[in-house]
Scaffold this active site. Sequence first.
Site, PDB file in Angstrom:
ATOM      1  N   ALA A 152      -6.518 -14.467   1.477  1.00 20.17           N
ATOM      2  CA  ALA A 152      -5.199 -15.099   1.630  1.00 20.17           C
ATOM      3  C   ALA A 152      -4.160 -14.618   0.628  1.00 20.17           C
ATOM      4  O   ALA A 152      -2.974 -14.597   0.921  1.00 20.17           O
ATOM      5  CB  ALA A 152      -5.339 -16.616   1.551  1.00 20.17           C
ATOM      6  N   CYS A 197      -2.721  -3.024   5.417  1.00 17.16           N
ATOM      7  CA  CYS A 197      -1.390  -2.401   5.328  1.00 17.16           C
ATOM      8  C   CYS A 197      -1.580  -0.926   4.966  1.00 17.16           C
ATOM      9  O   CYS A 197      -0.892  -0.387   4.111  1.00 17.16           O
ATOM     10  CB  CYS A 197      -0.481  -3.129   4.349  1.00 17.16           C
ATOM     11  SG  CYS A 197      -1.150  -3.322   2.694  1.00 17.16           S
TER      12      CYS A 197
END
Length: 403
Positions: free
Chosen positions: A233, A354
Amino acid sequence: MRLHRNLVFAVIDALGMIFNENEYADKVIEKVLRYDKRWGARDRGFIAETTYDIVRWKRLYAEIAEVNAPYSRQNLFRLFTVWCVLRGIQLPDWKQLEETPERRIKGRFDELSKIRKLRESVPDWMDELGEKALGNDLWTKEIAALNTQAEVILRTNTLKTTKEKLRALLKTEEIETETVSGVKDALKLVVRKNVFVTQAFKDGLFEVQDASSQLVAPFLEVEPGQRVVDACAGAGGKTLHLASLMENKGQLIALDIYESKLKKLKVRTRRNGVHNVETRAIESTKVIKKLYNSVDRLLLDAPCSGLGVLRRNPDSKWKLQPEFIEKIKGVQHDILRSYSKMVKPGGKMVYATCSILPEENSEQVQSFLTSEEGKGFEFIKEQKIFASEHGFDGFYMALLSKS
């Protein structure tokens, strides 16, 4: 543009800390901007953007200026003069900027710009890796796109407002925005401004989140009332998005190995009016094992090289090493095999990074599906986002279901 001595000196200080002391650019900028409380938004913008620009083009500017690390203060001024000359900024009559060979700088720029690794200012190994992974044409386009400044994108907090209402409210605070095609809750700033000082931000009506990142939570296909885990998270940008998609209903468990990041998430949940998030630090494997076969949806936003977000973290070009990519691939491998056990039969999982490298993305997913732990999973779909094609950060996401 008229250069002010105290602002230029702040940039030089920042570059010294980033290049010579290996500090992170964002932390250095925060530190330097505290030098003088009298600096206005334009002054602060000059310091931050000039510093980032010179960090982004470090290799090219250093080749033009013929300077090498570690950089003396005079060498840092030489990098700064290259930046000025290439932008057509008139140099003031300061002793630090004396005898600047403007014609030579422009000539060197034209000459070096013919070589991709110098033109795009990347280390040799990164240029070779990118070309090998993506092919010559796509890598050439992609690294050029990753060298542009990232736009400021907001995500509307739909628990508190609508995109239309937020847009109108921001306009009253003199912040103009545009909608973003294909990203439901996103607004893009027309002109860069500090949105964190707005009342709309303090009231939790939006978060700053790139458009690519905003596509991840909807990809997981969550529904109100489900049990959902965001297993990596961090400070919780995607956790908050999941909470709004779940309409604050059900259970959303945010896990991370860093307790400090989860503390930041708690502050953000309060501002966002989010009530269904529970944070748990991963202090041992027990935390994961307790959740085996119990969750409807699992998000694995895995640690990665970050090659897709070079636009906002240009200093990563100089901090990242090939060994780190090999190491992080091992971490991704372990996370997929261990954390996937939390998904119950009939549940779904998204693996996201990413990064733009297939070895961190589709190859990791294929490897997982052929493993013992991946046997019960089925590949549903994937999305590859390239900055050169979409204008957003480079991202990857794959949706898998468990039978």
